[in-house]
Design a protein around this motif. Structure first.
Motif, short mmCIF file in Angstrom:
data_model
loop_
_atom_site.label_atom_id
_atom_site.label_comp_id
_atom_site.label_asym_id
_atom_site.label_seq_id
_atom_site.Cartn_x
_atom_site.Cartn_y
_atom_site.Cartn_z
N ARG A 187 0.84 -1.19 0.00
CA ARG A 187 0.00 0.00 0.00
C ARG A 187 0.88 1.25 0.00
NH1 ARG A 187 -5.20 -0.31 1.56
NH2 ARG A 187 -5.24 1.66 0.39
N PRO A 188 0.49 2.30 -0.71
CA PRO A 188 1.32 3.51 -0.76
C PRO A 188 1.63 4.10 0.62
CG PRO A 188 -0.27 3.58 -2.53
CD PRO A 188 -0.63 2.38 -1.68
N ASP A 189 0.67 4.01 1.56
CA ASP A 189 0.90 4.62 2.87
C ASP A 189 1.90 3.85 3.73
OD1 ASP A 189 -0.76 2.46 3.35
OD2 ASP A 189 -2.19 3.56 4.59
N GLU A 190 2.11 2.58 3.41
CA GLU A 190 3.08 1.78 4.16
C GLU A 190 4.39 1.63 3.40
OE1 GLU A 190 1.26 -2.07 4.67
OE2 GLU A 190 1.33 -2.52 2.53
N ALA A 191 4.46 2.16 2.18
CA ALA A 191 5.62 1.93 1.33
C ALA A 191 6.92 2.50 1.89
CB ALA A 191 5.35 2.47 -0.07
N PRO A 192 6.95 3.74 2.41
CA PRO A 192 8.25 4.28 2.87
C PRO A 192 8.88 3.45 3.98
CG PRO A 192 6.68 6.06 2.56
CD PRO A 192 5.90 4.79 2.44
N THR A 193 8.09 3.07 4.99
CA THR A 193 8.67 2.29 6.09
C THR A 193 9.02 0.88 5.64
OG1 THR A 193 6.44 1.72 6.85
CG2 THR A 193 7.49 3.63 7.87
N THR A 194 8.21 0.30 4.76
CA THR A 194 8.50 -1.05 4.26
C THR A 194 9.76 -1.05 3.42
OG1 THR A 194 6.14 -1.59 4.23
CG2 THR A 194 7.59 -3.00 2.94
N LEU A 195 9.94 -0.03 2.59
CA LEU A 195 11.15 0.04 1.78
C LEU A 195 12.39 0.20 2.65
CD1 LEU A 195 12.56 0.19 -0.95
CD2 LEU A 195 12.05 2.65 -1.01
N ALA A 196 12.32 1.07 3.65
CA ALA A 196 13.48 1.27 4.53
C ALA A 196 13.84 -0.03 5.26
CB ALA A 196 13.19 2.38 5.53
N ALA A 197 12.83 -0.74 5.76
CA ALA A 197 13.08 -1.99 6.47
C ALA A 197 13.66 -3.05 5.54
CB ALA A 197 11.79 -2.48 7.11
N THR A 198 13.15 -3.09 4.31
CA THR A 198 13.64 -4.07 3.34
C THR A 198 15.08 -3.78 2.97
OG1 THR A 198 11.40 -4.34 2.46
CG2 THR A 198 13.21 -5.09 1.08
N GLN A 199 15.42 -2.52 2.79
CA GLN A 199 16.80 -2.16 2.46
C GLN A 199 17.74 -2.49 3.61
OE1 GLN A 199 15.96 1.93 1.50
NE2 GLN A 199 15.99 1.56 -0.71
N ALA A 200 17.26 -2.29 4.85
CA ALA A 200 18.08 -2.65 6.01
C ALA A 200 18.31 -4.16 6.06
CB ALA A 200 17.41 -2.16 7.29
N GLN A 201 17.27 -4.93 5.75
CA GLN A 201 17.42 -6.38 5.73
C GLN A 201 18.42 -6.82 4.67
OE1 GLN A 201 13.78 -8.63 5.51
NE2 GLN A 201 14.82 -10.48 4.80
N ALA A 202 18.36 -6.19 3.51
CA ALA A 202 19.30 -6.54 2.44
C ALA A 202 20.74 -6.28 2.87
CB ALA A 202 18.97 -5.76 1.17
#
Length: 210
Positions: A174-189
């Protein structure tokens, strides 16, 4: 199912979409509590990843009338997400519709249903995710709806959601959850890269199990 007016989806941020395009579906799914993903859909085009915003379509089983209507509305970067009720006895799209979508700038197709012209699709890099392949063609009678919430492979998709696909499958953000999800995913990577480096160096101590 009744036809809907063609309300435009709210566009997702293009920078966020580009960021997700560098992420794996598995890592994004991990950061959505491992709860979200389309079950039973797979890529038929090869390994090219897909990232874009959802243009949603709901069809009658085995009928592609509203997919044709969606192709008249598609904007560059749209992923055409089709709720075909999982029906596999009629193909919803084939090579010609893929060519139209590509020419109009679509980012890909996701169909909870079947496709045909698999040799054309598999030989190209335009993303097509579906449930199965069959030679039998579609009905063109409707009814249908465009830009409404749909379900593909058990996953709810809203118009304008960010759709990410790779060889592992499909996930919607969802667009409203995208910024935090992207940051968390990048940290996991980054963490996983460190783990792989420690394995190579012979210093791994079980970090991946935590």
């Amino acid at each position: 199912m009744t036809p809907t007016s063609f309300a435009a989806a709210q566009p997702a941020d293009v920078e966020l979409i580009a960021g997700f395009g560098k992420c794996s579906v598995a890592n994004v799914s991990d950061n959505l509590d491992r709860l979200r993903g389309a079950i039973g859909l797979r890529p038929f085009h090869g390994a090219a990843p897909m990232a874009g915003r959802a243009l949603t379509v709901k069809t009658a089983p085995g009928d592609n009338a509203y997919i044709h209507r969606a192709l008249d509305l598609v904007q560059p970067g749209d992923v055409i997400v089709v709720d075909g009720a999982g029906y596999e006895d009629r193909a919803l799209i084939g090579g010609i519709m893929v060519a139209i979508a590509r020419k109009r700038g679509a980012a890909g197709f996701v169909l909870d249903g079947a496709i045909r012209d698999i040799d054309e699709i598999a030989g190209g890099d335009f993303p097509v995710f579906a449930r199965n392949v069959i030679h039998l063609g579609p009905y063109k009678n409707g009814p249908g709806a465009i830009n409404v919430p749909v379900t593909v492979g058990g996953m709810l998709v809203h118009p304008g959601d960010i759709i990410l696909g790779d060889s592992d499958g499909i996930v919607a953000i969802r667009p409203d959850e995208a910024p935090t999800t992207l940051a968390a995913t990048q940290a996991q990577a980054r963490k996983e890269a460190e783990i792989l480096a420690s394995i190579e160096a012979g210093t791994y101590t079980g970090a991946y199990a935590k």
